[in-house]
Write an enzyme that holds these catalytic residues in place. Sequence first.
Site, PDB file in Angstrom:
ATOM      1  N   TRP A 355     -16.924 -13.456   4.514  1.00 24.33           N
ATOM      2  CA  TRP A 355     -18.223 -14.135   4.657  1.00 24.33           C
ATOM      3  C   TRP A 355     -19.205 -13.297   5.479  1.00 24.33           C
ATOM      4  O   TRP A 355     -20.336 -13.697   5.700  1.00 24.33           O
ATOM      5  CB  TRP A 355     -18.039 -15.501   5.347  1.00 24.33           C
ATOM      6  CG  TRP A 355     -17.743 -15.434   6.828  1.00 24.33           C
ATOM      7  CD1 TRP A 355     -16.979 -14.503   7.463  1.00 24.33           C
ATOM      8  CD2 TRP A 355     -18.227 -16.310   7.842  1.00 24.33           C
ATOM      9  NE1 TRP A 355     -16.922 -14.760   8.814  1.00 24.33           N
ATOM     10  CE2 TRP A 355     -17.679 -15.869   9.077  1.00 24.33           C
ATOM     11  CE3 TRP A 355     -19.050 -17.431   7.848  1.00 24.33           C
ATOM     12  CZ2 TRP A 355     -17.948 -16.511  10.288  1.00 24.33           C
ATOM     13  CZ3 TRP A 355     -19.304 -18.058   9.051  1.00 24.33           C
ATOM     14  CH2 TRP A 355     -18.756 -17.603  10.252  1.00 24.33           C
ATOM     15  N   ASP A 356     -18.763 -12.111   5.937  1.00 25.45           N
ATOM     16  CA  ASP A 356     -19.599 -11.312   6.845  1.00 25.45           C
ATOM     17  C   ASP A 356     -20.964 -10.967   6.267  1.00 25.45           C
ATOM     18  O   ASP A 356     -21.879 -10.596   7.000  1.00 25.45           O
ATOM     19  CB  ASP A 356     -18.866 -10.025   7.242  1.00 25.45           C
ATOM     20  CG  ASP A 356     -17.524 -10.305   7.894  1.00 25.45           C
ATOM     21  OD1 ASP A 356     -16.750 -11.103   7.329  1.00 25.45           O
ATOM     22  OD2 ASP A 356     -17.235  -9.728   8.949  1.00 25.45           O
ATOM     23  N   GLU A 494     -10.756 -19.169  13.141  1.00 24.54           N
ATOM     24  CA  GLU A 494      -9.529 -19.101  12.333  1.00 24.54           C
ATOM     25  C   GLU A 494      -8.282 -19.516  13.098  1.00 24.54           C
ATOM     26  O   GLU A 494      -7.215 -19.631  12.500  1.00 24.54           O
ATOM     27  CB  GLU A 494      -9.339 -17.672  11.845  1.00 24.54           C
ATOM     28  CG  GLU A 494     -10.540 -17.144  11.136  1.00 24.54           C
ATOM     29  CD  GLU A 494     -10.304 -15.762  10.554  1.00 24.54           C
ATOM     30  OE1 GLU A 494      -9.778 -14.902  11.294  1.00 24.54           O
ATOM     31  OE2 GLU A 494     -10.649 -15.569   9.388  1.00 24.54           O
ATOM     32  N   LYS A 614     -11.266 -18.980  18.386  1.00 19.98           N
ATOM     33  CA  LYS A 614     -11.394 -17.524  18.290  1.00 19.98           C
ATOM     34  C   LYS A 614     -12.861 -17.110  18.382  1.00 19.98           C
ATOM     35  O   LYS A 614     -13.216 -16.109  18.977  1.00 19.98           O
ATOM     36  CB  LYS A 614     -10.820 -17.083  16.940  1.00 19.98           C
ATOM     37  CG  LYS A 614     -10.882 -15.596  16.668  1.00 19.98           C
ATOM     38  CD  LYS A 614     -10.297 -15.285  15.302  1.00 19.98           C
ATOM     39  CE  LYS A 614     -10.254 -13.798  15.037  1.00 19.98           C
ATOM     40  NZ  LYS A 614      -9.838 -13.501  13.655  1.00 19.98           N
ATOM     41  N   GLN A 615     -13.723 -17.894  17.745  1.00 23.04           N
ATOM     42  CA  GLN A 615     -15.134 -17.506  17.642  1.00 23.04           C
ATOM     43  C   GLN A 615     -15.985 -18.751  17.405  1.00 23.04           C
ATOM     44  O   GLN A 615     -15.447 -19.847  17.246  1.00 23.04           O
ATOM     45  CB  GLN A 615     -15.316 -16.513  16.502  1.00 23.04           C
ATOM     46  CG  GLN A 615     -14.994 -17.079  15.136  1.00 23.04           C
ATOM     47  CD  GLN A 615     -14.735 -15.987  14.099  1.00 23.04           C
ATOM     48  OE1 GLN A 615     -13.653 -15.446  14.030  1.00 23.04           O
ATOM     49  NE2 GLN A 615     -15.744 -15.683  13.303  1.00 23.04           N
TER      50      GLN A 615
END
Length: 805
Positions: A355-356, A494, A614-615
């Site tokens: 998805w970056d 994730e 994680k993010q």
Amino acid sequence: MPEWTWEYEGYDPGRERLREALCTLGNGCFATRGAAPEAAPGPAHYPGTYAAGCYDRLTSTVAGRQVSNEDLVNLPDWLPLRFRVRTPDTPDPAWVGPDDGSAVGYRQVLDMREGILRRSLCFEDASGRRLAVEQHRLVHMGDPHLAALWTRFTAQGWEGVLQIESALDGTVTNSGVERYRALDGQHLTQVHTGSADAGIVWLRCRTRTSDLGVAMAARTVVADDPGHAAPRLRADDRRATQVIEVPLARGAPVAVEKTVALHTSRDPAISDPLGASIERVRAAPGFAGLLASHRTAWEHLWRRTGLDVPGEAGRILRLHQFHLLQTLSPHTADLDTGVPARGLHGEAYRGHVFWDELFVLPFLNLHFPEVSRALLDYRHRRLPQACRAAARAGRKGAMFPWQSAGDGREESQRLHLNPRSGRWVPDLSALQHHVGSAVAYNVWQYCQASGDTQYLHTRGAEMLVQIARFWADRAALDASTGRYRIRGVVGPDEYHDAYPGASEPGLDDNAYTNVMAAWVLCRALDLTRSLPAPRRDELFERIGVADGEPGHWEEVSRRLTVPFHSGVISQFEGYEELSELDWQAYRDRYGDIRRLDRILEAEGDSVNHYKASKQADALMLGHLFSPGELGGLFRRLGYTMDDVTWHRTVDYYLRRTSHGSTLSGLVHGWVLARARRADAWRYFLEALTSDVADIQGGTTAEGVHLGAMAGTLDLVQRGLTGMETRDEALWFDPVPLPELSEFGFSINFRGHWGVGVRVRGGRLRVDVPPSREPPIRVILADRAVSVAPGQARWLDLPSGPPNGH
Ligand code: BGC
């Protein structure tokens, strides 16, 4: 350090692979890591050349299971150029190199303005004789099939015979990532070598499964000397080698030029890769000629962005732009390729597309819209595959894969290795269906920024509608709440991929996934309503939309669930029941806890038990939407999202995030800057230094993080200015970032090049080039002005309270 160069002094074998990644040269078609041409591949040296979209699938056995992986193929290495000097007292000397302890000078300069890697080396033998070596390398930005290496040797105060061996090496494998070593990496087969006239050697081979033809031809000559290098070839050789011997007189430099052409069977307008490579290298001018056209091509690229940020931040941003353009250049517009998450700079994530692109296209849209469009076409060509994936899952519409490569099937691994525990553990990341919303978001953003309604109404509409249909069908009505729910997914964080102790994978009602689904449904409705009836009917007929479907989209778009707890958005339903992690204890015990998931798994625990991300996940919403737009989306869903709730949500998750992805610092930096928070800079800096300081514990050596690189550029361009291009106007809603209070760039505004934007001293300046008709409407929170062609206007920024978030 000068603002246009990136410099490394001394040879450091432990950091060499990192330098190789950061000194990669490329042109959007292919890229080559900045490896030392004179050194043999080994622990310190990993030469790699990767062509956009050149994948190959192999099956391996790991942990007793057969796994199939598609990799971006490491192509034959065109760099090898080793040398030694014979003198009467050393008739058979060893080859000279950085690992033999003879280097007394070692300096490497990446010149970003010109796209050149310069190396200045000096070696001293046991008798004190010094050999100075100057080397310049380019991967041609004008002709995307050419690369060249110019090397000048000077014997300092002595004389001898210089022997140079130049090669094309087909023995390479994909072995650049330690974690993947158990997997088959031998992608090249049928390697043949040979020589042609004019001192040219060649190598051709095929990939094992994708059966792509790959060919390289190399011409190595002594500059100013018509003599060519003698080919030294054996029939069974996987290396095509040429040898030059030339007298080296005291203090008189000798320069050698190696020119290389690369073609694959994916290239248009060729008969065969080998014939095309030989012809191309034969026709190529000498190094000086190549350099001149290469410089010009780079000058044109820099002009199209005009990004000007002072100081060290500016230098890093320039490096980010450099690597972005080497991965995705105007040449990309002619290719079938997506956005490889790690650039064309290494083998991490196998060159896959995630998805970056959500962090990449918004920057490209305003400078290289033709590249954005090609990247969307990569997705569009794989729309049938995504529709088949949805159908297999019993759904309507399109389910794009979390990891995509050659044909668009799901390429996510089913098992991944935790290097900390040595265990192969299940990988459920393919449940990140939110990737489809990223594709839809990019379709919309590209069309808004470029004004390309033709795209929006054709391929863009097909993608947008199919993604919306998937969400509408995936959402199930919960009779007890009267709301729609999306269950069994994984969000951008994730770490969480299942409920503690659950037998089923996935989580329910991930807030990011659900709000994005609602947004996609709204845009599909807007778009289909705006189409003239015959075109809409045609679209619906073509892709099989039934009469009642738009009504259902409308309903789902208003009644999707967004969970809340303790006055904040819940990352997913039930998040509040997870345990709190003792962050300090883990920091004290492990120091770097970015990859908390691996730490906990190695301890026999699971990150699924904890409130630890994680993010950015829910906070992604503040990255993608302005406060007004987000507030509107929540209102439509029957919830309230005000500043107080948003700020509480930001604080809540910020305390519970380990930043195990480079995207994390970027998104948090953006969100905090928009919230005018003093800690924004800390996160921005983290994103800025992700690769140059290799903050994710050695991962940059395996490839740069293209999402974070492009995202930092966009943070300046759109994050700090609040710039939007819609309704034929340029909208601004700037936020101050004291550490970065002055910057400028130029954009392509709906087909008009060179519209300048500059922020300085609390003011904003917009420059409209003379050719631009009619004037541009510029809209700020408190006023709208019009800037005429050939005019520049300074505007005071509103000093009132923040506009929310
Ligand atoms: C991140 C993903 C990202 C992927 C590729 C992962 O570490 O968590 O969000 O898409 O890397 O860059």
